[in-house]
Write a protein that holds these residues in place. Structure first.
Motif, PDB file in Angstrom:
ATOM      1  N   ASP A   1       2.523  10.798   4.635  1.00 48.51           N
ATOM      2  CA  ASP A   1       1.410  10.294   3.823  1.00 48.51           C
ATOM      3  C   ASP A   1       1.867   9.643   2.528  1.00 48.51           C
ATOM      4  O   ASP A   1       1.043   9.318   1.683  1.00 48.51           O
ATOM      5  N   GLY A   2       3.168   9.436   2.368  1.00 52.26           N
ATOM      6  CA  GLY A   2       3.666   8.783   1.169  1.00 52.26           C
ATOM      7  C   GLY A   2       3.848   9.683  -0.030  1.00 52.26           C
ATOM      8  O   GLY A   2       4.308   9.222  -1.073  1.00 52.26           O
ATOM      9  N   ASP A   3       3.524  10.964   0.085  1.00 52.77           N
ATOM     10  CA  ASP A   3       3.647  11.895  -1.037  1.00 52.77           C
ATOM     11  C   ASP A   3       5.039  12.528  -1.002  1.00 52.77           C
ATOM     12  O   ASP A   3       5.323  13.377  -0.155  1.00 52.77           O
TER      13      ASP A   3
ATOM     14  N   LEU B   1      -5.408   5.155  -4.911  1.00 52.45           N
ATOM     15  CA  LEU B   1      -4.497   5.424  -3.813  1.00 52.45           C
ATOM     16  C   LEU B   1      -4.855   6.750  -3.170  1.00 52.45           C
ATOM     17  O   LEU B   1      -4.256   7.781  -3.439  1.00 52.45           O
ATOM     18  N   SER B   2      -5.842   6.747  -2.312  1.00 47.91           N
ATOM     19  CA  SER B   2      -6.231   7.990  -1.642  1.00 47.91           C
ATOM     20  C   SER B   2      -6.951   7.642  -0.361  1.00 47.91           C
ATOM     21  O   SER B   2      -7.294   6.490  -0.122  1.00 47.91           O
TER      22      SER B   2
ATOM     23  N   SER C   1       2.823   9.250  -6.257  1.00 47.84           N
ATOM     24  CA  SER C   1       3.254  10.617  -5.962  1.00 47.84           C
ATOM     25  C   SER C   1       4.407  11.070  -6.843  1.00 47.84           C
ATOM     26  O   SER C   1       4.747  12.256  -6.873  1.00 47.84           O
TER      27      SER C   1
ATOM     28  N   GLU D   1       2.750   1.716  -3.409  1.00 44.94           N
ATOM     29  CA  GLU D   1       1.900   2.224  -4.485  1.00 44.94           C
ATOM     30  C   GLU D   1       1.566   3.696  -4.294  1.00 44.94           C
ATOM     31  O   GLU D   1       1.433   4.447  -5.266  1.00 44.94           O
ATOM     32  N   THR D   2       1.452   4.135  -3.047  1.00 44.82           N
ATOM     33  CA  THR D   2       1.238   5.555  -2.778  1.00 44.82           C
ATOM     34  C   THR D   2       2.461   6.365  -3.176  1.00 44.82           C
ATOM     35  O   THR D   2       2.354   7.443  -3.780  1.00 44.82           O
TER      36      THR D   2
ATOM     37  N   TYR E   1       0.841  -1.200   0.000  1.00 51.74           N
ATOM     38  CA  TYR E   1       0.000   0.000   0.000  1.00 51.74           C
ATOM     39  C   TYR E   1       0.877   1.251   0.000  1.00 51.74           C
ATOM     40  O   TYR E   1       0.645   2.196  -0.763  1.00 51.74           O
TER      41      TYR E   1
ATOM     42  N   GLY F   1      -3.148   9.560  -9.266  1.00 55.28           N
ATOM     43  CA  GLY F   1      -3.303   8.796  -8.038  1.00 55.28           C
ATOM     44  C   GLY F   1      -3.617   7.336  -8.240  1.00 55.28           C
ATOM     45  O   GLY F   1      -3.900   6.616  -7.281  1.00 55.28           O
TER      46      GLY F   1
END
Length: 415
Positions: A311-313, A414-415, A115, A110-111, A107, A406
């Protein structure tokens, strides 16, 4: 050959001219002024850039994919605020996650990809509690995404090496099973035995022919001591480019003269650095760049048992790097994106900066010969992209679209 038409290449001003980009065999092969009358988009060989900006792809080179809780039910923070307390709080709770280690790591991966990330170096905890379970979960998740990522995994002794029995053997096993690097953690202040701790780390690296990535939260003179020991052992082992120090808070907590001296020592040994853009402990980026020390950016934990942040961004983490440094000038903010992109690629490759400008760098930059790993998004300039962090991004690996808006190409949201 693929052509990406009508994009603005790492623009520093809104009126930057558009270019067409040619890609052959997964690498940039040419850049030319955009045609006045662009050819219609008729197939996969032609991509309409629609005037968007093209940035180099990003990387998370200090991740902990085995401990994040992104996308799970929110869990209030319960650690006591000490390093040992954070470690033990994670140990007491990590099995209560709503997904397996592999599924949760996937998870997060993939985030990160959505990004704009095309490279990840992740630590995977190895200790007397979890054995190799967390390492296996991270390894599985990374391997499943190896076609769209450059990946490395660190066998990481989060709870120390000396203070727990059997950790050396577990690290040895993880390296035998494919870990790319062996980790370490605060050899002086956590393990209280820097000689034994670093003996294990460097001996295992030599035995397996692998690299090293050591967490060093130690501040003040303790941190200077550990940095000097790491540098000395790196030189003695001939490991220029193969050793990374993460965090390196000593570079923020000592007098300027001592910081300059220890940076010279690290540069001479070929030790690289990573930062996670902390609120306290920013690194002296200009001094690091002056000495041609590789510096990369990571996100560390992501909504985990250590804290609710992350947040993975990776573009937002680039914003955080600029913010925690107090940067206002565009050149300084652009430098943060360079650390998040080229910097991380250099760290993973064991390469030193050579002063080449991003647009001329044919190994890690946006020049013919470099891998066609990039992001397309709507923004006026590089700085505005970092400040605004637009969510609609097209992410390319080796010239192939791998995520958009996304979503990975398999349609995962992915949100």
């Amino acid at each position: 050959m693929t052509t990406v038409k009508n994009v603005r290449l790492f623009p520093r001003v809104p009126e930057a001219p558009a270019v067409d980009v040619e890609i052959s065999e997964g690498r940039f092969s040419g850049f030319s002024p955009a045609a006045d009358a662009p050819a219609p988009v008729t197939g996969p060989e032609v991509i309409d850039g629609a005037g968007r900006i093209l940035l180099p792809s990003l990387g998370d080179v200090h991740a902990h994919l085995d401990s994040n809780r992104m996308g799970q039910t929110f869990r209030p923070h319960t650690a006591d605020g000490t390093l040992h307390g954070y470690i033990m709080n994670d140990r007491e709770n990590w099995r209560s996650g709503e997904r397996s280690v592999a599924a949760q790591a996937a998870y997060a991966i993939e985030t990160i990809i959505a990004s704009g990330g095309t490279r990840i170096r992740s630590h995977a905890q190895v200790d007397a509690d979890c054995g190799l379970e967390r390492f296996h979960g991270v390894k599985e998740a990374l391997a499943a995404h190896a076609d769209v990522l450059d990946i490395q995994i660190v066998a990481f002794p989060q709870a120390g090496i000396v203070r727990e029995r059997g950790v050396r053997e577990l690290l040895d096993a993880a390296l035998s099973e494919g870990a790319d690097l062996v980790g370490g953690l605060d050899p002086l202040l956590y393990d209280r035995d820097p000689v034994s701790h670093l003996d294990v780390v460097f001996d295992l690296a030599e035995k397996h022919g692998k690299g090293i990535d050591i967490h060093l939260h130690e501040a003040g003179t303790a941190g200077l001591f550990s940095l000097e020991e790491i540098a000395a052992r790196t030189r003695a082992a001939g490991m220029d480019g193969q050793v990374t120090v993460s965090h390196a808070f000593a570079l923020n907590t000592n007098p300027g003269s001592e910081v300059g001296r220890i940076l010279d020592v690290l540069a001479d040994a070929g030790v690289s650095l990573t930062t996670v853009a902390p609120a306290k402990g920013v690194l002296p980026q200009a001094l690091i760049a002056e000495r041609s020390i590789a510096l990369g950016l990571g996100e560390d934990g992501q909504r985990d048992y250590w804290g609710p942040y992350g947040d993975g961004d990776l573009l937002r983490r680039t914003w955080q790097l600029a913010f925690t440094n107090g940067f206002r000038r565009d050149a300084d903010i652009e430098g943060c994106l360079d650390i998040a992109s080229r910097g991380g690629a250099r760290v993973m490759a064991g390469a030193r900066p050579d002063g080449t400008e991003l647009l001329d760098d044919d190994r890690f930059g946006l020049a013919p010969g470099a891998p066609a790993d990039f992001v397309l998004l709507d923004a006026d300039t590089v700085t505005s992209a970092i400040m605004d962090c637009p969510t609609e991004r097209d992410v390319f690996k080796a010239g192939r679209l791998i995520a958009s808006g996304g979503r990975l190409l398999d349609g995962t949201r992915l949100s």
